[in-house]
Each structure stands twice: as C-alpha cells, then as structure tokens.
Design a protein around this motif. Structure first.
Motif, PDB file in Angstrom:
ATOM      1  N   SER A   1       0.824  -1.213   0.000  1.00  0.00           N
ATOM      2  CA  SER A   1       0.000   0.000   0.000  1.00  0.00           C
ATOM      3  C   SER A   1       0.856   1.261   0.000  1.00  0.00           C
ATOM      4  O   SER A   1       0.583   2.220  -0.733  1.00  0.00           O
TER       5      SER A   1
ATOM      6  N   ALA B   1       0.852   3.860  -3.285  1.00  0.00           N
ATOM      7  CA  ALA B   1       0.040   5.045  -2.986  1.00  0.00           C
ATOM      8  C   ALA B   1       0.477   6.296  -3.744  1.00  0.00           C
ATOM      9  O   ALA B   1      -0.382   7.047  -4.249  1.00  0.00           O
TER      10      ALA B   1
ATOM     11  N   PHE C   1      -0.331   5.212  -8.179  1.00  0.00           N
ATOM     12  CA  PHE C   1      -1.620   4.910  -8.807  1.00  0.00           C
ATOM     13  C   PHE C   1      -2.613   4.443  -7.750  1.00  0.00           C
ATOM     14  O   PHE C   1      -2.230   4.056  -6.642  1.00  0.00           O
ATOM     15  N   ARG C   2      -3.899   4.499  -8.128  1.00  0.00           N
ATOM     16  CA  ARG C   2      -4.966   4.095  -7.218  1.00  0.00           C
ATOM     17  C   ARG C   2      -5.492   2.718  -7.608  1.00  0.00           C
ATOM     18  O   ARG C   2      -5.359   2.286  -8.747  1.00  0.00           O
TER      19      ARG C   2
ATOM     20  N   LYS D   1      -9.057   0.421  -7.436  1.00  0.00           N
ATOM     21  CA  LYS D   1     -10.497   0.376  -7.204  1.00  0.00           C
ATOM     22  C   LYS D   1     -10.916  -1.085  -7.041  1.00  0.00           C
ATOM     23  O   LYS D   1     -10.552  -1.939  -7.857  1.00  0.00           O
TER      24      LYS D   1
ATOM     25  N   THR E   1      -2.669  -5.887  -1.303  1.00  0.00           N
ATOM     26  CA  THR E   1      -3.477  -4.851  -0.631  1.00  0.00           C
ATOM     27  C   THR E   1      -4.829  -5.383  -0.166  1.00  0.00           C
ATOM     28  O   THR E   1      -5.522  -4.702   0.610  1.00  0.00           O
TER      29      THR E   1
ATOM     30  N   LYS F   1       0.977   6.135 -15.941  1.00  0.00           N
ATOM     31  CA  LYS F   1      -0.143   6.541 -15.094  1.00  0.00           C
ATOM     32  C   LYS F   1      -1.341   5.650 -15.395  1.00  0.00           C
ATOM     33  O   LYS F   1      -1.465   5.102 -16.487  1.00  0.00           O
TER      34      LYS F   1
ATOM     35  N   LEU G   1      -5.188   3.595 -13.535  1.00  0.00           N
ATOM     36  CA  LEU G   1      -5.997   3.089 -12.434  1.00  0.00           C
ATOM     37  C   LEU G   1      -6.064   1.577 -12.530  1.00  0.00           C
ATOM     38  O   LEU G   1      -6.214   1.013 -13.616  1.00  0.00           O
TER      39      LEU G   1
END
Length: 328
Positions: free
Chosen positions: A140, A144, A147-148, A150, A181, A291, A293
C-alpha cells in the motif's frame, strides 16, 4: 552456403525482405512464419533454380536451412506495443522512483517482520497473518504515490478463517502489489530463484511463499502437495493459472493444478480479475511506470469436485470480466 547454418538476427521487416531476396538468389524459396513471438524463415529449395546450381556443385547438400530471428518478445521494435524509443521519459522517471520507494519501504518493514517471525512460528505457523499485514502495508505504501486501486466485489471474499484457492489473470509485475493490498494471507507460488533476492526473497520465505522449480515435475508435485497441506491446516493459496504474465493482455490457457487442489480439498475457488496493471507496467518493461488506475474484481466463489469444470468456469468468469472492463 555455410552462412545459412548460423543464427542471424534481424530487427525490421526490411531485413526480412532482404533474407527472402537472398534466399532466391541462392536458389532457395523463403517462407516466413511466426510462432510464440519468434519468427522463423524457412529456406527450402527452389526447384527451378536449385537443380542447375546442384549440378554444378559436388558433395551432398542439406535441402533445408533455417534462419531464426528472435524478436526478444517484440520489445523495442516497430512492432512492439511499447517501443523503447517511444517510452516517455516521465514513465522511466516514475519507474525509478517506484523501485526506490518499494526498496526503502521494504527495508524498514522487513526489520519489523524479522522481529515478529519467532512469535509467528509459535502462534500462527500456517497462515502467518502478521507477516501478511506487514506485506499489505508495504504494498500500500509503495503504490500510494503512483496509482490508485479500485475494488469491486469485496463482499465475495470468504471469511479470513476459511481456506480457499484464489486464482487470477496475470498481466504485470504489479499484480502482486495489487493482490497484497487485499490483506488476505494466501500463499503465493514463486520461482525458487526469487528467494535469493535480498530483503524481498527473505521476506517471501518468512511469509511462507511456496517455492517452485519450473520444468521440474517433482517440484511441481511437491508444490501441489504443499498447497493441499496448507489448506488442510486452514491457510489459503493463490495461483496464476496461466503460469506466466500475458505479453498482449489477452487471457491465456489455464493450467489445472489449482483446480485439482481445490477439488481434492473441497474448498471454493475464488476468481479474481486484474485490470489495468498491464497498462501501467507492461510485461517486459518492468523499468517503466505509466499513469493509470487498477481495478481488482473479486468474483463469487466457485465450488465443485471436477477440476476441469472448475477450471473452465473460473476462466470464463475472468474472461467475461476482462471484456466488460475498459483497461485503465
């Protein structure tokens, strides 16, 4: 003609055309074929031209010569999905900072894992939940800044105390980070060579990651036995049924080992779909970080006693999810 016996490397379609022309010049016809990311140029006798050449030659001649061009998995060529010359500088810089972050974080958290290890062996030898909590923290903190993630379908995760076989598609080196994660103490399977890596390999050993020697049937059998033993002791295991990372993002054929383990131990199979990791860090380009998600989709558990049926159902679920989700 001895030159046709050696391996030659070419990096463009122009050189392929050159090989074809050269083949005809020397009384051979060229046939270009591609298989498994390797192009083969088969040179076979051109009957119209070969006979006259052969009549002027003495001794026996091989009627077939093969020139192999390794495309290095198509990396760095004009055919590559991510040509080296077109990789943005920002992605290379992000990749450098990503590894710096993961290394620094790993050093400090490894010390915490090392201190806790004797207590983990005494109190939680099989699941090692403390170690996996530390691994979740490491993953994590590493991702962090870059990138994120979902999550979808978290409600489909079995109870932490219920063993299961988790399976997922495999697109990128980042898949491990994304899966850690989730905070579940499932045992990954890894090549034995990785255990030799400082810090990371040592941490994997303490976490109870299962070693595997590829192309070694005895090691594969021992690995499956170890998985079943862990499940009977209350731990979960994790498989990438494709066996390797996808180079083009397409879902590969699933091997049945994971599903045989699930069928024999009568535990559910939990399919997981990973979307976006292959775009952020493509297979073969572990030095860059784009970059994007990442989506982690947890599907409903699949239960059954037939390994082949479990395999087909799990693969279909993951394949459908990949087709539904737009890659980030």
């Amino acid at each position: 003609m001895n030159g046709f016996r050696s391996l030659q490397y070419s990096s463009s379609l122009h050189q392929r055309a050159y090989l074809g022309n050269a083949a005809q010049q020397y009384c051979f016809s060229s046939i270009i074929r591609k298989h498994a990311s390797v192009s083969w140029c088969y040179l076979t006798p051109n009957k119209n031209l070969y006979n006259s050449w052969h009549n002027l030659s003495s001794g026996k001649r091989n009627s077939r010569y093969i020139i192999v061009r390794s495309e290095l998995e198509k990396m760095g060529t004009h055919e590559a999905g991510y040509p080296l010359s077109e990789v943005p500088l920002s992605s290379k810089v992000r990749g450098t900072f990503f590894y710096a972050t993961t290394a620094i974080t790993a050093i400090f958290l490894f010390m915490l894992m090392l201190v806790a290890h004797p207590f983990v062996l005494l109190m939680d030898r099989y699941r090692r939940r403390i170690h996996y909590s530390i691994a979740k923290m490491w993953a994590s903190l590493t991702i962090a800044p870059f990138f994120r993630i979902k999550y979808e379908g978290l409600e489909n995760l079995p109870s932490p105390n219920s063993p299961a076989v988790f399976v997922s598609n495999h697109q990128s080196f980042l898949d491990i980070y994304a899966l850690l994660t989730l905070g579940r103490s499932f045992k990954f399977i890894s090549k034995t060579a990785i255990f030799l890596f400082p810090i990371i390999g040592w941490a994997m050993f303490m976490m109870g990651v299962i070693p595997l020697k590829r192309m070694d049937s005895r090691s594969q059998l021992d690995c499956l036995k170890r998985c079943m033993e862990l499940i009977r002791k209350g731990a979960s295991v994790f498989f990438f049924p494709e066996g390797t990372r996808s180079k083009d993002g397409k879902l590969g054929t699933f091997k049945k080992g994971a599903f045989s383990v699930a069928a024999k131990t009568k535990v559910p199979v939990v399919p997981i779909t990973l979307v976006g990791t292959g775009s952020i860090m493509p297979a073969g380009f572990e030095g860059i970080l784009n970059k994007g998600l990442v989506k982690v989709v947890i599907h409903k558990p699949v239960i059954g006693s037939d390994p082949e049926a479990l395999c087909n159902e799990a693969r279909n679920v993951i394949a459908d999810a990949l087709s539904e989700h737009v890659d980030c």
